[in-house]
Design a protein around this motif. Structure first.
Motif, PDB file in Angstrom:
ATOM      1  N   VAL A   1      -6.610  -2.223  -8.338  1.00  0.00           N
ATOM      2  CA  VAL A   1      -8.018  -2.187  -7.936  1.00  0.00           C
ATOM      3  C   VAL A   1      -8.116  -2.056  -6.417  1.00  0.00           C
ATOM      4  O   VAL A   1      -8.823  -1.188  -5.886  1.00  0.00           O
ATOM      5  CB  VAL A   1      -8.766  -3.463  -8.403  1.00  0.00           C
ATOM      6  N   LEU A   2      -7.366  -2.892  -5.703  1.00  0.00           N
ATOM      7  CA  LEU A   2      -7.510  -2.946  -4.246  1.00  0.00           C
ATOM      8  C   LEU A   2      -6.920  -1.727  -3.545  1.00  0.00           C
ATOM      9  O   LEU A   2      -7.499  -1.229  -2.573  1.00  0.00           O
ATOM     10  CB  LEU A   2      -6.874  -4.235  -3.714  1.00  0.00           C
ATOM     11  N   VAL A   3      -5.776  -1.236  -4.014  1.00  0.00           N
ATOM     12  CA  VAL A   3      -5.197  -0.042  -3.386  1.00  0.00           C
ATOM     13  C   VAL A   3      -6.100   1.168  -3.672  1.00  0.00           C
ATOM     14  O   VAL A   3      -6.276   2.036  -2.815  1.00  0.00           O
ATOM     15  CB  VAL A   3      -3.739   0.189  -3.836  1.00  0.00           C
TER      16      VAL A   3
ATOM     17  N   GLN B   1      -4.606  -6.306 -10.145  1.00  0.00           N
ATOM     18  CA  GLN B   1      -5.165  -6.692  -8.855  1.00  0.00           C
ATOM     19  C   GLN B   1      -4.859  -5.663  -7.786  1.00  0.00           C
ATOM     20  O   GLN B   1      -5.740  -5.160  -7.096  1.00  0.00           O
ATOM     21  CB  GLN B   1      -4.599  -8.053  -8.443  1.00  0.00           C
ATOM     22  N   ALA B   2      -3.542  -5.340  -7.651  1.00  0.00           N
ATOM     23  CA  ALA B   2      -3.135  -4.382  -6.628  1.00  0.00           C
ATOM     24  C   ALA B   2      -3.723  -3.003  -6.919  1.00  0.00           C
ATOM     25  O   ALA B   2      -4.104  -2.275  -5.994  1.00  0.00           O
ATOM     26  CB  ALA B   2      -1.616  -4.314  -6.552  1.00  0.00           C
TER      27      ALA B   2
ATOM     28  N   ILE C   1       0.825  -1.218   0.000  1.00  0.00           N
ATOM     29  CA  ILE C   1       0.000   0.000   0.000  1.00  0.00           C
ATOM     30  C   ILE C   1       0.856   1.265   0.000  1.00  0.00           C
ATOM     31  O   ILE C   1       0.732   2.094  -0.908  1.00  0.00           O
ATOM     32  CB  ILE C   1      -1.039  -0.031   1.150  1.00  0.00           C
TER      33      ILE C   1
ATOM     34  N   ASP D   1      -9.339   0.998  -3.858  1.00  0.00           N
ATOM     35  CA  ASP D   1     -10.412   0.838  -2.871  1.00  0.00           C
ATOM     36  C   ASP D   1      -9.969   1.321  -1.492  1.00  0.00           C
ATOM     37  O   ASP D   1     -10.731   1.966  -0.765  1.00  0.00           O
ATOM     38  CB  ASP D   1     -10.833  -0.638  -2.764  1.00  0.00           C
ATOM     39  N   PHE D   2      -8.741   0.983  -1.142  1.00  0.00           N
ATOM     40  CA  PHE D   2      -8.219   1.399   0.166  1.00  0.00           C
ATOM     41  C   PHE D   2      -8.173   2.929   0.264  1.00  0.00           C
ATOM     42  O   PHE D   2      -8.602   3.519   1.259  1.00  0.00           O
ATOM     43  CB  PHE D   2      -6.823   0.806   0.388  1.00  0.00           C
TER      44      PHE D   2
ATOM     45  N   HIS E   1      -8.041   3.012 -10.884  1.00  0.00           N
ATOM     46  CA  HIS E   1      -9.075   2.180 -11.507  1.00  0.00           C
ATOM     47  C   HIS E   1      -9.192   2.459 -13.006  1.00  0.00           C
ATOM     48  O   HIS E   1      -9.381   1.547 -13.799  1.00  0.00           O
ATOM     49  CB  HIS E   1     -10.412   2.382 -10.790  1.00  0.00           C
TER      50      HIS E   1
ATOM     51  N   LEU F   1      -9.887   5.105  -1.371  1.00  0.00           N
ATOM     52  CA  LEU F   1     -11.252   5.632  -1.313  1.00  0.00           C
ATOM     53  C   LEU F   1     -11.802   5.509   0.111  1.00  0.00           C
ATOM     54  O   LEU F   1     -12.427   6.437   0.637  1.00  0.00           O
ATOM     55  CB  LEU F   1     -12.139   4.862  -2.299  1.00  0.00           C
TER      56      LEU F   1
END
Lengths: 328, 328
Positions: free
Chosen positions: A113-115, A110-111, A36, A117-118, A87, A120
């Motif tokens: 998308v998820l980072v 993958q990372a 992150i 989200d984090f 994104h 946000l």
């Protein structure tokens, strides 16, 4: 009115607060999960002018705001923007942004998308920390509207049925919504009145529209080096931006057949790009796009006239010319 | 205590409120951008038991809450969950969920990422509409924690260095955080006291842990038909879940070499899966995982004892047995 414009006066006025924003970005993008801060730091050092958080700082400071909620909201705005970029690059399969490899290119989809989200999630935590339900309302609405605009853009991709009105609705959602929200939360926390809040919202909206129109013009030339993305990116992705819509409408039957083949059937190699640029020039489509941006610049200036005169307002005026001047 | 347990009593008690939740889901997942309701409706009709929003309804109703904020927050919780599923399927490249094709399989990764973002934005708008900063705090923190857990899982993927402690931290973040938050916002809006709020948080956390442990056990057999995913999905994705950690720790040198080859080098074909299941059985790894779930079930029951006795508490007790009973 300066023709070229400059972001320097705003940079200078917001320098102290933006230093605090940068510190808060690094601290709130921190995590024991190493990936992150790794990705966040990469994005932070990518720089960019941080126009959106500067709008939040300016739109609070112009009313004499003293506190640190504007720094928190500016950080939230930058996180929302960064999450969107992460994104977007996944959605557009982009490999380059601002002359550097995108995060998805280095760390994968993958990372990214998820980072995103984090970040946000962290943006919303900062807003909750500020505790203004009105500011939360403005920014959470922007989050929905931005995503809705992106889905719309995805649905409209590769279709020459897209109208100028469709295009405007998409860029108002995907770009102008964050500009206007960033500018609106300043007066909210500074306790400004409804008229001033509305004026800042309109200023941000018009500035965002001008900014995106110029961006879309630059994709077909102009001072592309300063943009940091490759000329023709939108063309290769089959994005129907205003220059394309205008060249299609202003062209002859052969032009229209060309654009349908390029956008709808993906005939978009380097030769096609050269041909596209020639057609854009012949129909003055890029020029007309910039003219449209200038009209939004005028709207932004009208909105500014409602706000307190002084160095802050002058700096925000210079930003309008700067956004448009990128292409002049 | 029922051995098999049932979700029926809770379904019955929450039926009216959950009808309102379903209506609100359809209305707030609406958009002029057709792709959004199209994907949202697909996910909504996929069903699932809606355990998380039911927790919100129950944890407000047990205190006699009368209003509609619990319906709004329950809808927000379900949107957060749906957004997570959409993004997870992109990250895991999953083609099937609950015996149906995933959204990304049908509409692609792009739409899944963006519609997930839209639903997350709508979730926050619903929370802002409720206007409880305490509930916003709990749920925005959960949003960050869930994403952080997913990134952690991604970082730990394909590594047999993952410990039981790492695993627990990941599932606490990616699964239990939403269960505990869903259960905590009920007492907040119902005006319950701190002790009751904490009890619901603990109940949700323990229930979520038990739920995920059982899910991970089911991936290696059990009543797989009821799970709706294929046996061995986690194995093929190289996920290091508790059954794998226990089989690795409880195995011999040859076992450990097998697991490293399977997880770290991706030697995970059908023959390897059969061999994995044999090794899991020999080391009682699935049994021990379910035993761990039972311990969390006991914790959930202890937390419940702090809450008002009656039909709501009885129904929430049955849910514990149900979650664990899925595998018995």
């Amino acid at each position: 009115m300066t023709v070229a414009g400059s972001v320097e006066p705003l940079l200078k006025l917001t320098a102290d607060a933006m230093n605090e924003v940068n510190e808060l970005i690094l601290s709130k993008a921190g995590s024991d999960v190493e990936l992150i801060p790794e990705i966040s730091n990469y994005l932070v050092t990518a720089g960019g002018k941080r126009l959106r958080p500067m709008l939040t700082i300016a739109s609070a400071s112009i009313f004499g705001y003293r506190g640190d909620d504007h720094v928190k909201l500016a950080t939230a705005v930058e996180f929302m923007h960064t999450a969107t970029l992460l994104h977007d690059d996944v959605v557009d399969e982009s490999d380059m942004r601002r002359s550097r490899a995108t995060a998805r290119r280095i760390w994968g989809n993958q990372a990214s998308v998820l980072v995103g989200d984090f970040l946000l999630g962290q943006a919303f935590r900062l807003m909750v920390d500020v505790g203004s339900l009105a500011a939360l309302d403005v920014l959470s609405t922007a989050a929905s509207v931005i995503a809705e605009g992106e889905v719309w853009q995805l649905s409209a991709a590769r279709s020459m049925e897209t109208t100028k009105r469709d295009y405007e609705a998409v860029i108002r959602a995907k770009t102008a919504a964050l500009f206007s929200s960033a500018a609106e939360v300043g007066p909210i926390i500074a306790g400004a009145n409804e008229r001033e809040r509305l004026a800042f919202r309109q200023y941000g909206d018009a500035l965002g529209m001008a900014f995106q129109l110029v961006d879309d013009a630059l994709d077909y030339g102009g001072s592309a080096a300063t943009l940091g993305k490759n000329v023709g990116d939108d063309f290769r992705e089959g994005k129907v931006t205003l220059p394309v819509i205008l060249a299609y409408q202003g062209g002859n039957d052969e032009d229209r057949a060309f654009w349908r083949a390029a956008i709808e059937q993906g005939q978009n190699d380097e030769a096609a790009l050269a041909s596209a640029i020639e057609r854009l020039e012949r129909t003055s489509a890029v020029e007309k796009t910039v003219e449209e941006a200038r009209l939004y610049g005028d709207k932004a200036r009208t909105a500014l006239s409602e706000l307190p005169a002084g160095q802050w307002r002058d700096a925000l005026d210079e930003v309008i010319s700067f956004c448009i001047g990128r292409v002049v």
